[in-house]
Write a protein that holds these residues in place. Structure first.
Motif, PDB file in Angstrom:
ATOM      1  N   GLN A 128      14.592  26.548  52.931  1.00  0.00           N
ATOM      2  CA  GLN A 128      14.689  25.982  51.833  1.00  0.00           C
ATOM      3  C   GLN A 128      13.891  24.773  52.031  1.00  0.00           C
ATOM      4  OE1 GLN A 128      15.656  28.239  49.327  1.00  0.00           O
ATOM      5  NE2 GLN A 128      16.423  29.697  50.760  1.00  0.00           N
ATOM      6  N   TYR A 129      14.220  23.336  52.584  1.00  0.00           N
ATOM      7  CA  TYR A 129      13.807  22.344  52.172  1.00  0.00           C
ATOM      8  C   TYR A 129      12.452  22.727  52.552  1.00  0.00           C
ATOM      9  CZ  TYR A 129      13.435  17.541  53.147  1.00  0.00           C
ATOM     10  OH  TYR A 129      13.179  15.409  53.013  1.00  0.00           O
ATOM     11  N   MET A 130      11.900  23.341  53.698  1.00  0.00           N
ATOM     12  CA  MET A 130      10.299  23.277  53.706  1.00  0.00           C
ATOM     13  C   MET A 130       9.745  23.754  52.744  1.00  0.00           C
ATOM     14  SD  MET A 130      10.159  21.174  56.171  1.00  0.00           S
ATOM     15  CE  MET A 130       8.081  21.728  56.976  1.00  0.00           C
ATOM     16  N   LYS A 131      10.506  24.578  52.563  1.00  0.00           N
ATOM     17  CA  LYS A 131       9.689  25.981  50.902  1.00  0.00           C
ATOM     18  C   LYS A 131       9.745  25.224  50.103  1.00  0.00           C
ATOM     19  CE  LYS A 131      11.984  29.497  49.237  1.00  0.00           C
ATOM     20  NZ  LYS A 131      12.673  30.968  49.654  1.00  0.00           N
ATOM     21  N   SER A 132      10.507  24.415  49.897  1.00  0.00           N
ATOM     22  CA  SER A 132      10.697  23.529  48.339  1.00  0.00           C
ATOM     23  C   SER A 132      10.527  22.097  48.542  1.00  0.00           C
ATOM     24  CB  SER A 132      11.248  23.825  47.442  1.00  0.00           C
ATOM     25  OG  SER A 132      11.531  25.687  47.560  1.00  0.00           O
ATOM     26  N   TRP A 133       9.997  21.374  49.749  1.00  0.00           N
ATOM     27  CA  TRP A 133       9.588  19.982  50.200  1.00  0.00           C
ATOM     28  C   TRP A 133       9.353  19.148  49.020  1.00  0.00           C
ATOM     29  CZ3 TRP A 133       5.088  17.142  50.756  1.00  0.00           C
ATOM     30  CH2 TRP A 133       3.803  17.798  50.371  1.00  0.00           C
ATOM     31  N   ARG A 134       8.909  19.727  47.813  1.00  0.00           N
ATOM     32  CA  ARG A 134       7.972  18.937  46.902  1.00  0.00           C
ATOM     33  C   ARG A 134       8.767  18.794  45.641  1.00  0.00           C
ATOM     34  NH1 ARG A 134       1.837  18.761  47.007  1.00  0.00           N
ATOM     35  NH2 ARG A 134       0.688  20.140  48.503  1.00  0.00           N
ATOM     36  N   GLU A 135       9.890  19.334  45.785  1.00  0.00           N
ATOM     37  CA  GLU A 135      10.542  19.787  44.763  1.00  0.00           C
ATOM     38  C   GLU A 135      12.444  18.964  45.029  1.00  0.00           C
ATOM     39  OE1 GLU A 135      10.327  20.319  41.596  1.00  0.00           O
ATOM     40  OE2 GLU A 135       8.319  20.927  41.786  1.00  0.00           O
ATOM     41  N   VAL A 136      12.077  18.112  46.306  1.00  0.00           N
ATOM     42  CA  VAL A 136      13.420  17.706  46.927  1.00  0.00           C
ATOM     43  C   VAL A 136      13.893  16.290  46.008  1.00  0.00           C
ATOM     44  CG1 VAL A 136      14.316  16.539  48.874  1.00  0.00           C
ATOM     45  CG2 VAL A 136      12.811  18.564  49.067  1.00  0.00           C
ATOM     46  N   LEU A 137      15.325  16.616  45.985  1.00  0.00           N
ATOM     47  CA  LEU A 137      16.388  15.163  45.443  1.00  0.00           C
ATOM     48  C   LEU A 137      16.296  14.459  47.061  1.00  0.00           C
ATOM     49  CD1 LEU A 137      18.000  17.377  42.542  1.00  0.00           C
ATOM     50  CD2 LEU A 137      15.428  16.055  42.310  1.00  0.00           C
ATOM     51  N   ASN A 350      12.947  25.150  41.141  1.00  0.00           N
ATOM     52  CA  ASN A 350      13.236  24.225  40.327  1.00  0.00           C
ATOM     53  C   ASN A 350      14.672  23.569  40.262  1.00  0.00           C
ATOM     54  OD1 ASN A 350      12.055  26.888  38.535  1.00  0.00           O
ATOM     55  ND2 ASN A 350      13.647  28.028  39.060  1.00  0.00           N
ATOM     56  N   SER A 351      14.163  22.383  41.550  1.00  0.00           N
ATOM     57  CA  SER A 351      15.286  21.642  41.950  1.00  0.00           C
ATOM     58  C   SER A 351      15.259  20.567  40.900  1.00  0.00           C
ATOM     59  CB  SER A 351      14.943  20.857  42.929  1.00  0.00           C
ATOM     60  OG  SER A 351      15.430  21.862  43.946  1.00  0.00           O
ATOM     61  N   MET A 352      14.038  20.594  40.621  1.00  0.00           N
ATOM     62  CA  MET A 352      13.949  18.670  39.942  1.00  0.00           C
ATOM     63  C   MET A 352      14.644  19.166  38.229  1.00  0.00           C
ATOM     64  SD  MET A 352      12.506  17.080  41.610  1.00  0.00           S
ATOM     65  CE  MET A 352      12.154  16.092  40.092  1.00  0.00           C
ATOM     66  N   ARG A 353      15.155  20.372  37.802  1.00  0.00           N
ATOM     67  CA  ARG A 353      15.971  21.018  36.092  1.00  0.00           C
ATOM     68  C   ARG A 353      16.460  20.558  36.878  1.00  0.00           C
ATOM     69  NH1 ARG A 353      18.578  25.692  35.571  1.00  0.00           N
ATOM     70  NH2 ARG A 353      18.695  26.716  37.018  1.00  0.00           N
ATOM     71  N   PHE A 354      17.405  19.874  38.057  1.00  0.00           N
ATOM     72  CA  PHE A 354      18.864  19.146  37.808  1.00  0.00           C
ATOM     73  C   PHE A 354      19.209  18.388  38.355  1.00  0.00           C
ATOM     74  CE2 PHE A 354      19.730  23.968  39.115  1.00  0.00           C
ATOM     75  CZ  PHE A 354      20.024  23.954  38.363  1.00  0.00           C
ATOM     76  N   SER A 355      18.102  17.809  37.926  1.00  0.00           N
ATOM     77  CA  SER A 355      17.725  15.335  38.061  1.00  0.00           C
ATOM     78  C   SER A 355      17.800  15.185  37.322  1.00  0.00           C
ATOM     79  CB  SER A 355      16.171  15.565  39.263  1.00  0.00           C
ATOM     80  OG  SER A 355      15.143  16.473  38.417  1.00  0.00           O
ATOM     81  N   TYR A 356      18.066  13.847  37.350  1.00  0.00           N
ATOM     82  CA  TYR A 356      18.442  12.655  35.914  1.00  0.00           C
ATOM     83  C   TYR A 356      16.928  13.189  34.684  1.00  0.00           C
ATOM     84  CZ  TYR A 356      18.846   8.896  32.999  1.00  0.00           C
ATOM     85  OH  TYR A 356      18.426   7.964  32.006  1.00  0.00           O
TER      86      TYR A 356
END
Length: 412
Positions: A128-137, A350-356
Motif C-alpha cells: 500500500q505504501y509503494m502504491k500510494s507513495w506520493r500521498e503518504v502522510l 485519498n490519504s491526503m483528505r485525512f491530513s491537516y
C-alpha cells in the motif's frame, strides 16, 4: 515430601532432637518422605566431609527423567558448623526437545509464528505504501517504522530462543538486541498512539509546546522498560524468581498509566473538535480508533487481574505448562492494535483528505460571504456593489477569530 514436624508443631527441614526422640528420623539428617505417586522420588545424594577435610565432592551424576513435570534441586546442610558452606558446581538440564526450560519452550514456536504474522502485515503495508507513495502522510511513516521494528524484534526473539535451545546457554548479545528493538518498538507505538490521539497531522499541523513533554515521557518510558527487560531476560533462569525485581515493575506501570490517561484525554478533545467542525470522514476514523483503544484497555485490565491471580495462587509454578501464555498475550494484543491502526490509516490515493487542512477551520458560508463581487458600472455611470461595507467588515473580523483559533491550536 521434604520436612517434618514434632507433635504438629512448626515444620523443620532437618531432624531435631524432639523428632529424633520420636524415632521419626536421625538427628542432624534431612527429613524426607518417599513419594507414593512417583516411586524413587525425591532422590537424595550425600556429600560427606572426611576428617578435617575442608572440601567434599559430590560425584557427577546423570538423572533420567521419565515423567513430565517441574523438578527442583535443593542443597541442604543440617550441621551448624557448616553455616559458612560454599557450593561450587554446575547443573545441566535438558528436555527431549532441547535445553529450553519447559515453561519457555513454547515461546520459540510462538515467536516463529509472530515473525510470520509481522511479515504478512509488512507485505500488505509496504504494498500500500509503494502504491500510494506520493500521498503518504508523516503519521504513516511512523507506522512503517513500528512495523519494521516489530519484524526485527520477533525475528531476534525467535533466534534467541533457538540458540538457547540448541546450546543451553543464553546468547546475551542476541538477547540484548531483541530486548532493545522491542523496547524501542513499544515506546514508538505508545508515542504514535498519543500523537494520533492529539490529532497530529489531522486536526493540528504540529504538537507545539507539548512536543518536549511527549519526548520526555517517551524517553523516560524507554529507559525504565529497557532496564526492566534486561534484568528479566539477561539474568539466570529461575522458575521461582521475581519478587526481588518487583520494584522495577512499578515505574513502568506508572509511566504506562500516564500514557493511557493522556491518550484518552487527548482523544476526547480531538473528537470534540472534529464534531464541532463537522468533519465526518475524520470523525468516523477517530471513533473507530477510540473503540479499539477502549477494548484493548479493558482486555488489558482483565488480563492483569488474571495474571496477578495466577502468580499469587501458583507459588511453586505448578501451572508451568501455561506460563508462556502470559508474556505471549501482550505481544498478540499489541500486534492486533497495530493491525487496527494500519487498517484505519492505510496509505491510499485519498490519504491526503485525512491530513491537516487549514481551510477546514472556516465554515463554507463564511467563505462565500468573504468574496466581495467586483464593482459593476450601471447605465448612469454609478458603481454598484452587492455587499454593503459594514457586512464586509464583520466578515473580516470573523476571519481574524478563526486565525486566532488556529494559532492557539498550534501553541497546543
Amino acid at each position: 515430601m521434604i520436612g517434618g514436624s514434632a507433635y504438629g508443631g512448626q515444620k523443620a527441614i532437618c531432624c531435631t532432637s524432639d523428632l529424633a526422640k520420636l524415632g521419626a528420623c536421625t538427628e542432624g539428617s534431612v527429613i524426607y518422605r518417599p513419594s507414593q505417586v512417583n516411586p524413587g522420588w525425591p532422590k537424595l545424594f550425600v556429600a560427606s566431609f572426611d576428617g578435617s577435610d575442608l572440601i567434599a565432592t559430590l560425584p557427577s551424576r546423570t538423572i533420567p527423567i521419565t515423567k513430565t513435570g517441574i523438578y527442583n534441586m535443593y542443597f541442604i546442610h543440617c550441621d551448624p558448623s557448616l553455616a559458612s558452606l560454599e557450593i561450587e558446581g554446575k547443573t545441566i538440564w535438558k528436555n527431549p526437545t532441547g535445553y529450553l526450560p519447559g515453561r519457555m519452550a513454547p515461546l520459540k514456536n510462538f515467536f516463529g509464528l509472530m515473525s510470520f504474522a509481522f511479515v504478512v502485515l509488512g507485505i500488505y503495508w509496504f504494498y500500500q505504501y509503494m502504491k500510494s507513495w506520493r500521498e503518504v502522510l508523516p503519521l504513516q511513516n511512523c507506522i512503517t517504522l513500528v512495523i519494521t521494528l516489530g519484524m526485527f524484534e520477533m525475528a531476534l526473539w525467535y533466534f534467541e530462543y533457538a540458540e538457547f535451545n540448541e546450546t543451553g546457554v543464553r546468547p546475551k548479545g542476541i538477547t540484548f538486541w531483541a530486548v532493545t528493538f522491542g523496547t524501542v518498538k513499544r515506546t514508538a507505538a505508545e508515542v504514535i498512539v498519543l500523537i494520533v490521539s492529539m490529532g497530529y497531522g489531522v486536526v493540528t499541523p504540529t504538537l507545539g509546546g507539548l512536543t518536549s513533554k511527549v519526548v520526555m515521557l517517551g524517553g523516560t518510558f524507554f529507559l525504565a522498560t529497557e532496564i526492566l527487560e534486561l534484568v528479566e531476560n539477561l539474568g539466570a533462569v529461575n522458575d521461582l524468581s521475581g519478587k526481588a525485581r518487583l520494584f522495577l515493575v512499578y515505574p513502568v506501570a506508572i509511566l504506562d498509566a500516564a500514557f493511557v490517561i493522556w491518550i484518552f484525554i487527548s482523544l476526547a478533545k480531538t473528537i470534540g473538535k472534529l464534531q464541532a467542525r463537522r468533519l465526518m470522514a475524520k470523525l468516523d476514523i477517530y471513533r473507530k480508533f477510540a473503540t479499539a483503544l477502549i477494548i484493548s484497555v479493558l482486555v488489558s485490565v482483565g488480563w492483569i487481574g488474571y495474571e496477578i491471580y495466577s502468580k499469587s495462587t501458583d507459588v511453586f509454578n505448578e501451572r508451568w505448562q501455561h506460563a508462556w501464555i502470559i508474556p505471549a498475550f501482550w505481544h498478540v494484543l499489541s500486534f492486533l492494535l497495530l493491525c487496527v491502526i494500519c487498517y484505519l490509516w492505510a496509505p491510499s490515493q485519498n490519504s491526503m483528505r485525512f491530513s491537516y487542512d487549514a481551510s477546514e477551520f472556516f465554515d463554507r458560508k463564511d467563505n462565500i460571504s468573504l468574496i466581495r463581487p467586483a464593482p459593476s458600472a450601471s447605465k448612469n455611470g454609478w458603481n454598484l456593489s452587492s455587499t454593503p461595507e459594514p457586512k464586509a467588515t464583520k466578515d473580516v473580523n470573523t476571519v481574524a477569530d478563526f486565525e486566532g483559533d488556529d494559532e492557539e491550536n498550534k501553541r497546543e
